[in-house]
Design a protein around this motif. Sequence first.
Motif, short mmCIF file in Angstrom:
data_model
loop_
_atom_site.label_atom_id
_atom_site.label_comp_id
_atom_site.label_asym_id
_atom_site.label_seq_id
_atom_site.Cartn_x
_atom_site.Cartn_y
_atom_site.Cartn_z
N GLU A 50 0.85 -1.18 0.00
CA GLU A 50 0.00 0.00 0.00
C GLU A 50 0.89 1.24 0.00
O GLU A 50 1.82 1.35 0.80
N ALA A 51 0.63 2.16 -0.92
CA ALA A 51 1.52 3.31 -1.06
C ALA A 51 0.72 4.57 -1.36
O ALA A 51 -0.35 4.52 -1.98
N TYR A 52 1.26 5.73 -0.92
CA TYR A 52 0.67 7.03 -1.18
C TYR A 52 1.77 7.96 -1.70
O TYR A 52 2.90 7.93 -1.21
N PHE A 95 4.57 16.02 -11.59
CA PHE A 95 4.06 16.37 -12.92
C PHE A 95 3.26 15.19 -13.44
O PHE A 95 3.15 14.16 -12.79
N SER A 96 2.67 15.33 -14.62
CA SER A 96 1.84 14.30 -15.24
C SER A 96 0.53 14.13 -14.46
O SER A 96 0.07 15.06 -13.79
N LYS A 97 -0.07 12.96 -14.52
CA LYS A 97 -1.38 12.74 -13.90
C LYS A 97 -1.34 13.05 -12.40
O LYS A 97 -0.39 12.68 -11.71
N PHE A 98 -2.39 13.70 -11.91
CA PHE A 98 -2.56 14.02 -10.48
C PHE A 98 -1.42 14.90 -9.95
O PHE A 98 -1.03 14.78 -8.79
N GLN A 99 -0.89 15.75 -10.79
CA GLN A 99 0.20 16.62 -10.37
C GLN A 99 -0.16 17.39 -9.10
O GLN A 99 -1.19 18.04 -9.01
N GLY A 100 0.68 17.26 -8.07
CA GLY A 100 0.50 17.99 -6.83
C GLY A 100 -0.57 17.45 -5.91
O GLY A 100 -0.78 17.99 -4.82
N LYS A 101 -1.20 16.34 -6.29
CA LYS A 101 -2.25 15.74 -5.46
C LYS A 101 -1.72 14.45 -4.84
O LYS A 101 -0.95 13.72 -5.45
N THR A 102 -2.17 14.17 -3.62
CA THR A 102 -1.81 12.91 -2.98
C THR A 102 -2.77 11.82 -3.42
O THR A 102 -4.00 11.98 -3.33
N VAL A 103 -2.20 10.75 -3.94
CA VAL A 103 -3.01 9.63 -4.43
C VAL A 103 -2.62 8.36 -3.69
O VAL A 103 -1.53 8.26 -3.12
N GLY A 104 -3.52 7.39 -3.72
CA GLY A 104 -3.26 6.10 -3.10
C GLY A 104 -3.08 5.03 -4.17
O GLY A 104 -3.60 5.15 -5.28
N GLY A 105 -2.36 3.99 -3.81
CA GLY A 105 -2.16 2.92 -4.78
C GLY A 105 -1.22 1.86 -4.25
O GLY A 105 -1.29 1.49 -3.07
N VAL A 106 -0.35 1.37 -5.13
CA VAL A 106 0.56 0.29 -4.76
C VAL A 106 1.98 0.63 -5.21
O VAL A 106 2.19 1.40 -6.14
N GLN A 107 2.94 0.03 -4.52
CA GLN A 107 4.31 -0.03 -5.00
C GLN A 107 4.66 -1.49 -5.21
O GLN A 107 4.39 -2.34 -4.37
N LEU A 108 5.28 -1.79 -6.38
CA LEU A 108 5.74 -3.14 -6.67
C LEU A 108 7.08 -3.37 -5.99
O LEU A 108 7.98 -2.51 -6.06
N HIS A 109 7.24 -4.52 -5.37
CA HIS A 109 8.52 -4.94 -4.79
C HIS A 109 8.85 -6.30 -5.38
O HIS A 109 8.26 -7.32 -5.01
N VAL A 110 9.78 -6.33 -6.32
CA VAL A 110 10.18 -7.58 -6.96
C VAL A 110 11.22 -8.25 -6.08
O VAL A 110 12.31 -7.71 -5.88
N HIS A 111 10.89 -9.43 -5.56
CA HIS A 111 11.80 -10.14 -4.66
C HIS A 111 12.49 -11.32 -5.33
O HIS A 111 13.47 -11.84 -4.82
N ASP A 112 11.98 -11.74 -6.50
CA ASP A 112 12.62 -12.83 -7.26
C ASP A 112 12.50 -12.46 -8.74
O ASP A 112 11.53 -12.80 -9.40
N ARG A 113 13.51 -11.76 -9.24
CA ARG A 113 13.38 -11.22 -10.59
C ARG A 113 13.43 -12.30 -11.66
O ARG A 113 12.92 -12.12 -12.76
#
Length: 416
Positions: free
Chosen positions: A316-318, A323-341
Amino acid sequence: MTVTRRGLLAAGTAAAALTAAPAAADAAHGTGGGRRLRTGFERLAAGGYALLDGERVGVVTNPTGITRDVRHIVDVMHADDRVDLVAVFGPEHGFRGTAQAGGSEGRHDDPATGLPVYDTYLKSGQPLADVFTASGVDTVVFDIQDVGARFYTYIWTLYDCMEAARLAGKRFVVLDRPNPVTGRRAQGPVLHEEFATFVGRKPIAQAHGMTVAELALLFNEEFLSTPVPLDTVLMSGWRRSDFHDASGLPWVPPSPNMPTPDTALVYSGTCLFEGTNLSEGRGTTRPFELLGAEGIDRRWAEEANRLDLPGVRFREAYFAPTFSKFQGKTVGGVQLHVHDRAAFDPVRTGVGLLVTAKRVWSGFAWRPDHWIDKLTGSTLVRTAIDAGAGTDEVVGAWQDELTAFRRVRARYLRYR
């Protein structure tokens, strides 16, 4: 997929020693295990530039065209009397890399060398051939770091320049560099030609698993109406299972939003979010690893983790894009963590994230121009997800065309 093969031809007699299978040279160079990778440029220079002898040379390159000690190949060649370097051709983002996505540097003289720099971005066919003619070159050399994804535009700069060189009666030389995410396998849907754009000219897989020299050989024999006189200078010491860190080469961002090899690892899957109303992480320090939108919370990460996708977990990430989409706004979503590439499948992961984002967020929408179809190469992914298909069903739908592409691809692979 409609791929025809006119038969594999030799890549050019003048470069026989440089285009030969490089495996035998592995033991003579050392990075771990007794190997040392040598790029196409390193091998060209070690041979005294014999391949370019007597030719007026122009180079298609960008900031990634560097030596192991981070000198740019244009600067190196310009200072060497054995090379008659007369022009540089800059792609998207420009030769020195000063332009953002969708931009270029235009026609100018390079301050460091005084060489004329010609802009290739968004040029193809006869207009690009006219640029090569006006430059006065005999041979066009290509040296740009790719990242292994069909929609990364430098491979289509390669294709367009090959076609233009053919039209202008020029010779073409490709200096090979590693695929930073390995060359183990091709993954993902294959482009349908009615969806051809600059993010996909021809029917190859979304993650092609090839080097630029291998792609050049495939382009020349499968897609160009008439082959261009082509030489490829292969690497030595590279294996298909090697990730970028095995190369010992410095990483130079090929474009402003490709800051690290970790970005390249996920890019062929998460770039699909360019085709949605979610942020793909542009404007953050982890583009394509951070994804999100206003109104998304922890439920997306929880749902994505339930897919148990190989080699990756989701946090879970915020974040607030600058710049680009939602510039200057706080958004919620995900961060990918690759543990076995080695186990990680970026395209399956990208599809899984699209499926779960649509499931947990009522605001999910495709871009109105259906850009997702250009990125995936057909309507298949969009329409299947809209119909409620799960990840396995979407991925299963492209397997026949992927198998056909893999058979064609195998003819042009030059490394073990």
